[in-house]
Design an enzyme around this catalytic site. Structure first.
Site, PDB file in Angstrom:
ATOM      1  N   ASP A  48      16.825  -2.381   3.650  1.00 54.25           N
ATOM      2  CA  ASP A  48      15.859  -1.641   2.840  1.00 54.25           C
ATOM      3  C   ASP A  48      16.469  -0.284   2.469  1.00 54.25           C
ATOM      4  OD1 ASP A  48      12.433  -1.886   2.668  1.00 54.25           O
ATOM      5  OD2 ASP A  48      13.430  -0.025   2.080  1.00 54.25           O
ATOM      6  N   ASN A  84       3.872  -7.650   3.667  1.00 56.38           N
ATOM      7  CA  ASN A  84       2.787  -7.006   2.927  1.00 56.38           C
ATOM      8  C   ASN A  84       2.444  -7.906   1.750  1.00 56.38           C
ATOM      9  OD1 ASN A  84       2.921  -4.711   4.619  1.00 56.38           O
ATOM     10  ND2 ASN A  84       4.604  -3.880   3.403  1.00 56.38           N
ATOM     11  N   GLY A  89      -0.092  -2.899   0.728  1.00 51.67           N
ATOM     12  CA  GLY A  89       1.158  -2.146   0.721  1.00 51.67           C
ATOM     13  C   GLY A  89       2.332  -2.838   0.056  1.00 51.67           C
ATOM     14  N   GLN A  90       2.070  -3.969  -0.621  1.00 51.68           N
ATOM     15  CA  GLN A  90       3.187  -4.638  -1.305  1.00 51.68           C
ATOM     16  C   GLN A  90       3.527  -3.884  -2.583  1.00 51.68           C
ATOM     17  OE1 GLN A  90       2.556  -8.789  -2.367  1.00 51.68           O
ATOM     18  NE2 GLN A  90       4.747  -9.105  -2.740  1.00 51.68           N
ATOM     19  N   SER A  91       4.779  -3.465  -2.688  1.00 53.24           N
ATOM     20  CA  SER A  91       5.199  -2.739  -3.892  1.00 53.24           C
ATOM     21  C   SER A  91       6.158  -3.555  -4.745  1.00 53.24           C
ATOM     22  CB  SER A  91       5.843  -1.406  -3.503  1.00 53.24           C
ATOM     23  OG  SER A  91       6.958  -1.617  -2.665  1.00 53.24           O
ATOM     24  N   HIS A 150       8.861 -11.260   0.428  1.00 57.83           N
ATOM     25  CA  HIS A 150       9.916 -10.799   1.328  1.00 57.83           C
ATOM     26  C   HIS A 150       9.318 -10.478   2.684  1.00 57.83           C
ATOM     27  CE1 HIS A 150       8.270  -7.337  -0.831  1.00 57.83           C
ATOM     28  NE2 HIS A 150       8.494  -6.623   0.262  1.00 57.83           N
ATOM     29  N   HIS A 165       9.786  -8.019   5.940  1.00 58.35           N
ATOM     30  CA  HIS A 165      10.436  -6.845   6.532  1.00 58.35           C
ATOM     31  C   HIS A 165      10.829  -7.194   7.964  1.00 58.35           C
ATOM     32  CE1 HIS A 165       8.960  -3.821   3.495  1.00 58.35           C
ATOM     33  NE2 HIS A 165       8.040  -4.754   3.324  1.00 58.35           N
TER      34      HIS A 165
HETATM   35  P1  5GP Z   1       6.863  -3.877   0.019  1.00 57.19           P
HETATM   36  O1  5GP Z   1       6.357  -2.480  -0.223  1.00 57.19           O
HETATM   37  O2  5GP Z   1       6.713  -4.712  -1.249  1.00 57.19           O
HETATM   38  O3  5GP Z   1       6.293  -4.545   1.223  1.00 57.19           O
HETATM   39  O4  5GP Z   1       8.401  -3.743   0.323  1.00 57.19           O
HETATM   40  C1  5GP Z   1       9.340  -3.479  -0.661  1.00 57.19           C
HETATM   41  C2  5GP Z   1      10.490  -2.785   0.022  1.00 57.19           C
HETATM   42  O5  5GP Z   1      11.605  -2.866  -0.832  1.00 57.19           O
HETATM   43  C3  5GP Z   1      10.244  -1.310   0.296  1.00 57.19           C
HETATM   44  O6  5GP Z   1      10.355  -1.078   1.692  1.00 57.19           O
HETATM   45  C4  5GP Z   1      11.323  -0.603  -0.509  1.00 57.19           C
HETATM   46  O7  5GP Z   1      11.877   0.496   0.180  1.00 57.19           O
HETATM   47  C5  5GP Z   1      12.353  -1.690  -0.737  1.00 57.19           C
HETATM   48  N1  5GP Z   1      13.073  -1.604  -1.985  1.00 57.19           N
HETATM   49  C6  5GP Z   1      12.546  -1.402  -3.229  1.00 57.19           C
HETATM   50  N2  5GP Z   1      13.519  -1.424  -4.163  1.00 57.19           N
HETATM   51  C7  5GP Z   1      14.676  -1.657  -3.487  1.00 57.19           C
HETATM   52  C8  5GP Z   1      16.035  -1.780  -3.923  1.00 57.19           C
HETATM   53  O8  5GP Z   1      16.373  -1.689  -5.102  1.00 57.19           O
HETATM   54  N3  5GP Z   1      16.961  -2.012  -2.955  1.00 57.19           N
HETATM   55  C9  5GP Z   1      16.631  -2.127  -1.627  1.00 57.19           C
HETATM   56  N4  5GP Z   1      17.621  -2.345  -0.764  1.00 57.19           N
HETATM   57  N5  5GP Z   1      15.357  -2.020  -1.191  1.00 57.19           N
HETATM   58  C10 5GP Z   1      14.396  -1.774  -2.121  1.00 57.19           C
END
Ligand code: 5GP
Ligand code: ZN
Length: 114
Positions: free
Chosen positions: A30, A87, A93-95, A100, A102
């Site tokens: 991440d 998430n 909290g999914q962005s 995926h 974590h």
């Molecule tokens: P979410 O918020 O969807 O559960 O997790 C997405 C994760 O992807 C976040 O923890 C964020 O830091 C990570 N992330 C977003 N864009 C990138 C990227 O371009 N490269 C990497 N290595 N991680 C990313």
């Protein structure tokens, strides 16, 4: 999904050093780590979330968890213990809308999570 950042990483349009990779799964670090070890394990096939994966594609989950096991072994995470988090949905909290998992490790992880 050409606009999906993780699909771009999977397609090597954006360079990363994979922690683990096979035909079905990619594990990366991440780029905004929330623990000393913070990995992201993703299926190479694009689905936004667990509930969008059709039953006929359920082998995606065994492939994904097998890949997680490989990354955990490779990074020796069972020594510290590790936590898997998915998430699902913006309110959870999914962005990034590409399924995926974590993998968090390297510090005490409290319960319940926030
Ligand atoms: P979410 O918020 O969807 O559960 O997790 C997405 C994760 O992807 C976040 O923890 C964020 O830091 C990570 N992330 C977003 N864009 C990138 C990227 O371009 N490269 C990497 N290595 N991680 C990313
Ligand atoms: Zn995607």
């Amino acid at each position: 999904m050409p606009e999906c950042i993780f699909c771009k990483i999977i397609a090597k349009q954006i360079a990363v050093s994979p922690v683990y990779e096979n035909d079905d799964v990619l594990v990366i670090r991440d780029n905004n780590p929330q623990a000393p070890v913070h990995l992201l394990a993703m299926p190479k096939k694009h689905y936004a979330a667990i509930h969008e994966v059709p039953a006929a594609e359920a082998s995606l989950f065994s492939d994904l968890f097998a890949g997680i096991g490989k990354a955990v072994e490779q990074e020796d995470l069972s020594r510290h213990g590790y936590r898997l988090v998915v998430n699902s949905g913006e309110k959870a909290g999914q962005s990034v809308p590409h399924l995926h998992v974590h993998i968090l490790s390297g510090r005490p992880l409290h319960w319940p999570p926030g």
